[in-house]
Design a protein around this motif. Structure first.
Motif, short mmCIF file in Angstrom:
data_model
loop_
_atom_site.label_atom_id
_atom_site.label_comp_id
_atom_site.label_asym_id
_atom_site.label_seq_id
_atom_site.Cartn_x
_atom_site.Cartn_y
_atom_site.Cartn_z
N LYS A 257 -10.25 9.29 -39.21
CA LYS A 257 -9.50 10.19 -38.35
C LYS A 257 -9.50 9.93 -37.19
O LYS A 257 -8.44 10.21 -36.37
CB LYS A 257 -10.26 11.77 -38.56
CG LYS A 257 -9.52 12.91 -37.96
CD LYS A 257 -10.47 14.26 -38.36
CE LYS A 257 -9.77 15.15 -37.56
NZ LYS A 257 -10.47 16.46 -37.75
N THR A 258 -10.60 9.54 -36.52
CA THR A 258 -10.71 9.36 -34.67
C THR A 258 -10.56 7.81 -34.37
O THR A 258 -9.67 7.46 -33.60
CB THR A 258 -11.92 9.80 -34.33
OG1 THR A 258 -11.64 11.49 -34.66
CG2 THR A 258 -11.75 9.93 -32.83
N ALA A 259 -11.43 7.19 -34.78
CA ALA A 259 -11.63 5.78 -34.34
C ALA A 259 -10.40 4.66 -34.80
O ALA A 259 -10.16 3.95 -34.30
CB ALA A 259 -12.88 5.32 -35.12
N ALA A 260 -9.71 5.15 -36.11
CA ALA A 260 -8.73 4.35 -36.44
C ALA A 260 -7.70 4.03 -35.44
O ALA A 260 -7.19 3.03 -35.35
CB ALA A 260 -8.14 4.76 -38.00
N LEU A 261 -6.88 5.21 -34.87
CA LEU A 261 -5.90 4.93 -33.88
C LEU A 261 -6.41 4.12 -32.54
O LEU A 261 -5.75 3.52 -31.93
CB LEU A 261 -5.38 6.33 -33.50
CG LEU A 261 -3.99 6.26 -33.05
CD1 LEU A 261 -3.28 5.41 -33.71
CD2 LEU A 261 -3.39 7.66 -32.77
N LEU A 262 -7.92 4.60 -32.15
CA LEU A 262 -8.34 3.72 -30.98
C LEU A 262 -8.58 2.21 -31.39
O LEU A 262 -8.12 1.18 -30.65
CB LEU A 262 -9.62 4.27 -30.70
CG LEU A 262 -9.58 5.44 -29.84
CD1 LEU A 262 -10.84 6.38 -29.87
CD2 LEU A 262 -9.10 5.27 -28.47
N GLU A 263 -8.78 1.97 -32.46
CA GLU A 263 -8.99 0.61 -33.16
C GLU A 263 -7.63 -0.11 -33.07
O GLU A 263 -7.43 -1.29 -32.75
CB GLU A 263 -9.51 0.52 -34.48
CG GLU A 263 -9.77 -0.89 -35.21
CD GLU A 263 -10.13 -0.68 -36.43
OE1 GLU A 263 -9.94 -1.52 -37.43
OE2 GLU A 263 -10.82 0.19 -36.92
N ALA A 264 -6.62 0.56 -33.29
CA ALA A 264 -5.23 0.18 -33.41
C ALA A 264 -4.83 -0.21 -32.56
O ALA A 264 -4.15 -1.42 -31.92
CB ALA A 264 -4.53 1.17 -34.40
N ALA A 265 -5.34 0.47 -31.24
CA ALA A 265 -4.90 0.17 -29.87
C ALA A 265 -5.27 -1.03 -29.40
O ALA A 265 -4.61 -1.97 -28.80
CB ALA A 265 -5.31 1.55 -28.83
N ALA A 266 -6.49 -1.20 -29.65
CA ALA A 266 -7.09 -2.31 -28.99
C ALA A 266 -6.34 -3.69 -29.84
O ALA A 266 -6.11 -4.81 -29.21
CB ALA A 266 -8.58 -2.43 -29.56
N VAL A 267 -6.38 -3.57 -31.14
CA VAL A 267 -5.87 -4.62 -31.78
C VAL A 267 -4.57 -5.09 -31.48
O VAL A 267 -4.21 -6.16 -31.51
CB VAL A 267 -6.08 -4.19 -33.50
CG1 VAL A 267 -5.35 -5.31 -34.51
CG2 VAL A 267 -7.57 -4.08 -34.21
N LEU A 268 -3.58 -3.75 -31.44
CA LEU A 268 -2.17 -4.21 -31.16
C LEU A 268 -2.28 -4.78 -29.93
O LEU A 268 -1.31 -5.80 -29.60
CB LEU A 268 -1.38 -2.85 -30.90
CG LEU A 268 -0.64 -2.53 -32.43
CD1 LEU A 268 -1.57 -2.23 -33.41
CD2 LEU A 268 0.14 -1.15 -32.27
N GLY A 269 -2.83 -4.47 -28.83
CA GLY A 269 -3.01 -5.04 -27.73
C GLY A 269 -3.43 -6.42 -27.62
O GLY A 269 -2.80 -7.41 -26.87
N ALA A 270 -4.31 -7.12 -28.50
CA ALA A 270 -4.87 -8.32 -28.51
C ALA A 270 -3.76 -9.04 -29.13
O ALA A 270 -3.60 -10.43 -29.10
CB ALA A 270 -6.38 -8.34 -29.34
N ILE A 271 -3.24 -8.65 -30.32
CA ILE A 271 -2.36 -9.26 -31.12
C ILE A 271 -1.01 -9.55 -30.20
O ILE A 271 -0.60 -10.81 -30.28
CB ILE A 271 -1.69 -8.50 -32.63
CG1 ILE A 271 -3.04 -8.47 -33.50
CG2 ILE A 271 -0.72 -9.23 -33.20
CD1 ILE A 271 -2.88 -7.55 -34.67
N LEU A 272 -0.46 -8.69 -29.66
CA LEU A 272 0.89 -8.71 -29.11
C LEU A 272 0.70 -9.58 -27.65
O LEU A 272 1.47 -10.05 -27.07
CB LEU A 272 1.37 -7.47 -28.58
CG LEU A 272 1.89 -6.56 -29.94
CD1 LEU A 272 2.27 -5.05 -29.41
CD2 LEU A 272 3.21 -7.25 -30.51
N GLY A 273 -0.56 -9.51 -27.11
CA GLY A 273 -0.89 -10.30 -25.86
C GLY A 273 -1.22 -11.88 -26.30
O GLY A 273 -1.54 -12.45 -25.36
N GLY A 274 -1.13 -12.13 -27.59
CA GLY A 274 -1.39 -13.45 -27.75
C GLY A 274 -2.85 -14.00 -28.11
O GLY A 274 -3.23 -15.18 -28.03
N GLY A 275 -3.60 -12.95 -28.46
CA GLY A 275 -5.13 -13.23 -28.54
C GLY A 275 -5.62 -14.16 -29.96
O GLY A 275 -4.61 -13.87 -30.83
#
Length: 372
Positions: A257-275
């Motif tokens: 409920k809470t952590a999933a969207l924060l997790e997505a935030a970090a993951v999207l940043g890393a993926i789109l940033g070329g990590g």
């Protein structure tokens, strides 16, 4: 803060404690999550409102919210977290204001903007921006995704506040969306924000390869669907009034409920940033820790702060007879658990550039010590 000995905490409260499983009322969970922070625990554009009228991030970051100097590692570079949040948060506000202009049909866009632009700390989009920078990406590559995350977060708040859900009248110190526009428009405003979030990533992301954009969209969709936010919401609603609910049950709710969207935030940043994949996974675990930390602190604040201090209705979980960390563990043990989650999160940042990881370190501290 001084370190805490969690040996007795683990013995009494570990979600892997067989006694807890035996005594807890059985409840079918959609799936078990792969990462558990208690595992192996140790002590270690038509006419619209001018942007200048939008609330500044500085108005929602209080003096107490700022990370105190004594809480920072003296070996790390000096970092002004409040200025960072103000700067990045206002950049997100500008992007949101441009992305969702007031246009026809006016009422739906007005309702969308009412909740989307009505303050907020912008933790999720800022986390996305910081993760992108950490892996060497540029802000322009990830700003549409950062905005999409805030649109989805706003949708979840609008829907949470509805009478059929949490039935709340106050959000960020103002009447909730359905109190202003009615339940029907509030539902549709949330739906519109959700739909547009994916469109915005797909159409507005620049400087990123198509495969990474598709991967990011897939991660975001999963984080809010029947294996993410929605799953946590369903189990949360179904758990009201249950007795002898264990920590494994409660943690499932909040990891989704809470952590999933924060997790997505970090993951999207890393993926789109070329990590690299290993960096994406480290940031996934970091964000899941701070996401659960966010909820533990939220539960503590709900029973220790007033509605005026929180900017939302205090004590509503107690009234609704919801299971919370203080209810299961007590306030002191909940605080110890929060400290452990923060420590585990910071450990996952070791190996990254200290200067670039400073915002994430400060964000973890902010979440741990926030006052509203």
């Amino acid at each position: 803060m001084a370190s805490v000995n969690l040996g007795s905490l683990v013995q009494s409260y570990s979600i892997f404690n067989q006694a807890s499983r035996t005594n807890s009322k059985s409840f079918p969970l959609p799936r078990s999550f792969p990462f558990n922070p208690l595992k192996n625990i140790s002590s270690s554009t038509p006419k619209r409102r001018s942007f200048t009228s939008l609330p500044s991030i500085s108005s929602v970051l209080t003096k107490e919210d700022a990370v105190m100097e004594e809480d920072q590692d003296p070996q790390l570079p000096s970092f002004d977290f409040k200025s960072f949040m103000v700067h990045k948060g206002n950049a997100v506000n500008q992007a949101l204001d441009s992305a969702v202009p007031l246009r026809e049909p006016v009422k739906i866009h007005e309702a969308m903007r009412y909740s989307l632009l009505d303050g907020g700390k912008r933790v999720r989009p800022v986390l996305c921006l910081a993760a992108c920078d950490l892996v060497g990406g540029k802000e322009s590559m990830v700003m549409p995704a950062a905005c999409a995350l805030e649109m989805i977060h706003t949708m979840s708040l609008v829907h949470d506040d509805l009478p059929c859900m949490d039935n709340d009248d106050l959000r960020r110190g103002k009447p909730t969306n359905h109190k202003v526009y009615g339940e029907d428009i509030a539902v549709l405003a949330g739906d519109a924000l959700l739909a547009f979030s994916f469109e915005h990533i797909a159409v507005s992301t620049v400087g990123v390869t198509p495969d990474r954009i598709v991967r990011a969209i897939g991660e975001l969709a999963k984080s809010i669907g029947a294996e993410g936010l929605a799953a946590g919401q369903v189990v949360d609603i179904s758990s009201e009034g249950l007795t002898n609910v264990g920590l494994d049950h409660l943690e499932f709710i909040h990891v989704h409920k809470t952590a999933a969207l924060l997790e997505a935030a970090a993951v999207l940043g890393a993926i789109l940033g070329g990590g690299r994949d290993e960096d994406v996974e480290k940031l996934r675990k970091f964000a899941r820790n701070i996401g659960l930390l966010f909820q533990v602190v939220d539960d503590i604040l709900d029973v220790t702060k007033s509605s005026k201090e929180l900017g939302k209705t205090a004590g509503k979980d107690l009234v609704a007879d919801k299971v919370t960390y203080p209810k299961l563990m007590g306030i002191n043990k909940s605080k110890e658990f929060a400290e452990k989650l923060k420590s585990d999160a910071l450990e996952l940042l070791q190996g990254f550039d200290p200067e670039k990881s400073a915002p994430l370190i400060a964000l973890a501290n902010y979440i741990a010590y926030r006052q509203n």
